[in-house]
Design a protein around this motif. Structure first.
Motif, PDB file in Angstrom:
ATOM      1  N   TRP A 120      16.018  -9.974  -4.029  1.00 46.58           N
ATOM      2  CA  TRP A 120      15.799  -8.874  -3.112  1.00 46.58           C
ATOM      3  C   TRP A 120      17.132  -8.220  -2.686  1.00 46.58           C
ATOM      4  O   TRP A 120      17.120  -7.172  -2.039  1.00 46.58           O
ATOM      5  CB  TRP A 120      15.056  -9.367  -1.851  1.00 46.58           C
ATOM      6  N   PHE A 121      18.263  -8.829  -3.050  1.00 43.87           N
ATOM      7  CA  PHE A 121      19.571  -8.314  -2.618  1.00 43.87           C
ATOM      8  C   PHE A 121      19.801  -6.881  -3.090  1.00 43.87           C
ATOM      9  O   PHE A 121      20.326  -6.053  -2.347  1.00 43.87           O
ATOM     10  CB  PHE A 121      20.708  -9.216  -3.135  1.00 43.87           C
ATOM     11  N   TYR A 122      19.397  -6.595  -4.320  1.00 40.55           N
ATOM     12  CA  TYR A 122      19.600  -5.245  -4.852  1.00 40.55           C
ATOM     13  C   TYR A 122      18.856  -4.227  -3.976  1.00 40.55           C
ATOM     14  O   TYR A 122      19.390  -3.151  -3.671  1.00 40.55           O
ATOM     15  CB  TYR A 122      19.123  -5.168  -6.307  1.00 40.55           C
ATOM     16  N   ALA A 123      17.644  -4.559  -3.556  1.00 43.54           N
ATOM     17  CA  ALA A 123      16.857  -3.681  -2.676  1.00 43.54           C
ATOM     18  C   ALA A 123      17.563  -3.511  -1.331  1.00 43.54           C
ATOM     19  O   ALA A 123      17.661  -2.401  -0.798  1.00 43.54           O
ATOM     20  CB  ALA A 123      15.454  -4.241  -2.485  1.00 43.54           C
ATOM     21  N   TYR A 124      18.077  -4.627  -0.767  1.00 42.39           N
ATOM     22  CA  TYR A 124      18.786  -4.538   0.523  1.00 42.39           C
ATOM     23  C   TYR A 124      20.005  -3.634   0.381  1.00 42.39           C
ATOM     24  O   TYR A 124      20.270  -2.765   1.214  1.00 42.39           O
ATOM     25  CB  TYR A 124      19.288  -5.903   1.021  1.00 42.39           C
ATOM     26  N   GLU A 125      20.777  -3.847  -0.705  1.00 44.24           N
ATOM     27  CA  GLU A 125      22.023  -3.102  -0.906  1.00 44.24           C
ATOM     28  C   GLU A 125      21.751  -1.620  -1.102  1.00 44.24           C
ATOM     29  O   GLU A 125      22.486  -0.772  -0.593  1.00 44.24           O
ATOM     30  CB  GLU A 125      22.777  -3.654  -2.117  1.00 44.24           C
ATOM     31  N   THR A 131      -2.831 -25.569  -8.373  1.00 47.18           N
ATOM     32  CA  THR A 131      -2.923 -24.110  -8.438  1.00 47.18           C
ATOM     33  C   THR A 131      -2.029 -23.526  -7.351  1.00 47.18           C
ATOM     34  O   THR A 131      -2.010 -24.038  -6.222  1.00 47.18           O
ATOM     35  CB  THR A 131      -4.379 -23.645  -8.184  1.00 47.18           C
ATOM     36  N   LEU A 132      -1.298 -22.473  -7.691  1.00 42.11           N
ATOM     37  CA  LEU A 132      -0.480 -21.794  -6.689  1.00 42.11           C
ATOM     38  C   LEU A 132      -1.024 -20.388  -6.482  1.00 42.11           C
ATOM     39  O   LEU A 132      -1.036 -19.570  -7.415  1.00 42.11           O
ATOM     40  CB  LEU A 132       0.983 -21.728  -7.135  1.00 42.11           C
ATOM     41  N   LEU A 133      -1.499 -20.121  -5.264  1.00 42.54           N
ATOM     42  CA  LEU A 133      -1.930 -18.763  -4.916  1.00 42.54           C
ATOM     43  C   LEU A 133      -0.678 -18.043  -4.433  1.00 42.54           C
ATOM     44  O   LEU A 133      -0.029 -18.497  -3.471  1.00 42.54           O
ATOM     45  CB  LEU A 133      -2.995 -18.802  -3.811  1.00 42.54           C
ATOM     46  N   ASP A 134      -0.343 -16.926  -5.092  1.00 41.27           N
ATOM     47  CA  ASP A 134       0.977 -16.349  -4.835  1.00 41.27           C
ATOM     48  C   ASP A 134       0.951 -14.838  -5.016  1.00 41.27           C
ATOM     49  O   ASP A 134      -0.056 -14.262  -5.433  1.00 41.27           O
ATOM     50  CB  ASP A 134       1.986 -16.993  -5.807  1.00 41.27           C
ATOM     51  N   PHE A 135       2.043 -14.187  -4.695  1.00 46.29           N
ATOM     52  CA  PHE A 135       2.215 -12.758  -4.931  1.00 46.29           C
ATOM     53  C   PHE A 135       3.582 -12.596  -5.564  1.00 46.29           C
ATOM     54  O   PHE A 135       4.556 -13.141  -5.061  1.00 46.29           O
ATOM     55  CB  PHE A 135       2.114 -11.985  -3.608  1.00 46.29           C
ATOM     56  N   TRP A 136       3.656 -11.867  -6.656  1.00 48.65           N
ATOM     57  CA  TRP A 136       4.842 -11.880  -7.496  1.00 48.65           C
ATOM     58  C   TRP A 136       6.153 -11.651  -6.761  1.00 48.65           C
ATOM     59  O   TRP A 136       7.150 -12.299  -7.045  1.00 48.65           O
ATOM     60  CB  TRP A 136       4.698 -10.854  -8.647  1.00 48.65           C
ATOM     61  N   ALA A 137       6.168 -10.738  -5.789  1.00 54.66           N
ATOM     62  CA  ALA A 137       7.437 -10.344  -5.169  1.00 54.66           C
ATOM     63  C   ALA A 137       7.848 -11.231  -3.989  1.00 54.66           C
ATOM     64  O   ALA A 137       8.952 -11.106  -3.471  1.00 54.66           O
ATOM     65  CB  ALA A 137       7.363  -8.889  -4.710  1.00 54.66           C
ATOM     66  N   SER A 138       6.963 -12.115  -3.576  1.00 54.28           N
ATOM     67  CA  SER A 138       7.239 -12.871  -2.354  1.00 54.28           C
ATOM     68  C   SER A 138       8.328 -13.920  -2.532  1.00 54.28           C
ATOM     69  O   SER A 138       8.179 -14.847  -3.333  1.00 54.28           O
ATOM     70  CB  SER A 138       5.969 -13.567  -1.864  1.00 54.28           C
TER      71      SER A 138
END
Lengths: 232, 219
Positions: free
Chosen positions: B163-168, B6-13
């Motif tokens: 995440w590059f688009y967000a940084y840019e 099982t992977l406990l995760d958060f979509w954007a991480s």
């Protein structure tokens, strides 16, 4: 006729400073494995061209050079040492236990060292109180992990012990300077016992840096840091 | 006995994405469990009591925490195919060094790009490009950091691509203009299913970053 003996010895060099707890990890690991090496003593105010060449990104000690191969970052170096010289292994074979050892080594660097070094040693007043509280939390996790074990590595010294080993000497000095006890025998009996065991282990006990010199250095660091915060 | 993963995760991480790529590369079947980070589940707190963070991997009841430690664990536990690390100790050390560099230097800088303003932002952009150029140097002429195939450093770094688009957009700059080789490398990675299926839509990530900025009082 003389038989020429070719020197098949490996060349192992450690770039270090007398005070660095990170470089000390590398020295411990090599000595625990019985590997011969030379130490290159660096002055961090006046770094040698060779150090800057070998570690251009971080410009720090320790650096290990093994037969011309350069390795930087103490935890990376420890894993290299363990994979290259297989006697007295520092990491277990089992993947989960291996992950666990890496976790505690990283926790020590990311959290414990930050709260004790950055929070307790270098701060005062409310900031120091916060650092102290955070340190207590972190030490409690270590206490839970070491309970029932001689070393973090089990019966023998492992990667996590070496990574956390600075607690067994440098911490005493911090406690003396700030007048606070962090690893209290009553609060953290298992961790206190580990500290003793580790500090007195063969090889470990022969390689601690000079206590008085460290006190002088850390007092200076504390004063410099507090001085910087003084409003003009 | 079948493996229970099982992977406990958060979509954007991006850290969670590392683990998704690693598991996909190894062909491991697992349950993905999206976590609510504002209201952490009992399972997350039980499995990662020290950090209480995602990603946390649970394999046959035992947890592994910290993304790079998890990726190495996945490599050790599923040895049969797609090794992430080379076999030579010195090359392994190099690989670990660069993954550590990404965590120590690159990540901190990227956070500043979407939270800082003015001089601090300009400084962060400059530092970020410098880091990317160092990574370009390490990549050299290889298709991947791992050589002919995806390796540990690829897995460690490519998640940040979404995440590059967000940084840019936040930083008002073009990463491709400064570091075309890194973009070329990222696009090459995206041709792999393990990567394209694991990375999130950059526009969705940007919306999320805008929300975070609002919450942090940046905007």
């Amino acid at each position: 006729m003389d038989e020429r003996k070719y020197n098949m010895a490996e060349e192992v060099k450690v770039f270090s400073t007398w005070a660095s707890p990170f470089a000390l990890r590398v020295i411990w690991a090599l000595k625990l494995k019985g590997v011969e090496f030379d130490t290159v003593h660096e002055d961090l105010i006046n770094k040698s061209p060779l150090l800057l060449q070998y570690n251009p990104i971080h410009k720090k000690v320790p650096v290990l050079v093994h037969d011309g191969k350069v390795i930087c970052e103490s935890l990376v170096i420890l894993e290299y040492i363990d994979e290259t010289w297989k006697q007295n292994p520092l990491l277990p074979e089992d993947p989960h236990q291996k992950a666990n050892a890496r976790f505690w080594a990283k926790f020590g660097d990311d959290k414990v060292m930050q709260s004790i070094g950055g929070g307790v040693l270098l701060k005062e007043g409310k900031e120091q109180e916060e650092g102290f509280a955070a340190s207590m939390e972190h030490l409690k996790y270590l206490e839970d992990e070491i309970r029932g074990k001689k070393f973090f590595g089990g019966e023998t010294i492992g990667l996590a012990d070496i990574a956390l080993g600075w607690l067994a000497h440098y911490l005493d000095i911090v406690e003396e300077i700030v007048g606070l006890r962090l690893i209290d025998q009553e609060k953290f009996p298992s961790l206190a016992a580990w500290k003793q065991e580790f500090a007195n282990a063969p090889i470990i006990r022969e390689n601690w840096p000079d206590r008085d010199k460290l006190v002088t250095k850390y007092v200076a660091m504390r004063e410099a840091n507090l001085g910087k915060g003084t409003p003009k | 006995m079948a493996d229970e993963v099982t992977l406990l995760d958060f979509w954007a991480s991006p850290f969670g994405i590392r683990v998704r790529i690693a598991l996909a590369e190894k062909g491991v079947k697992y349950e993905y469990s999206e976590q609510n980070l504002k209201n952490k589940s009992a399972l997350l707190l039980q499995m990662n009591p020290v950090y209480k963070k995602i990603p946390t991997l649970i394999h046959n009841g035992r947890s592994v925490c910290e993304s790079l430690i998890i990726v190495q664990y996945v490599d050790d536990a599923w040895k049969a195919n797609a090794p992430f690390l080379p076999s030579d100790p010195h090359q392994r050390a190099q690989t670990r060094f660069w993954a550590d560099f990404i965590d120590k230097k690159v990540f901190e800088i990227t956070k500043k790009i979407w939270t800082a303003k003015g001089e601090e932002l300009e400084g962060a952009k400059k530092d970020f490009i410098e880091c990317l150029k160092l990574l370009e140097g390490e990549l050299g002429e290889k298709p991947y950091f791992g050589g002919e195939n995806l390796g540990y450093v690829d897995v460690a770094f490519v998640p940040f691509y979404c995440w590059f688009y967000a940084y840019e957009t936040c930083g008002k700059f073009s990463i491709e203009a400064e570091c075309p080789k890194i973009i070329a490398w990222a696009k090459r990675c995206m041709k792999k299913e393990s990567v394209s299926r694991s990375l999130e839509d950059p526009k969705k990530v940007y919306e999320f970053v805008l929300e975070l900025r609002k919450r942090l009082g940046v905007d």
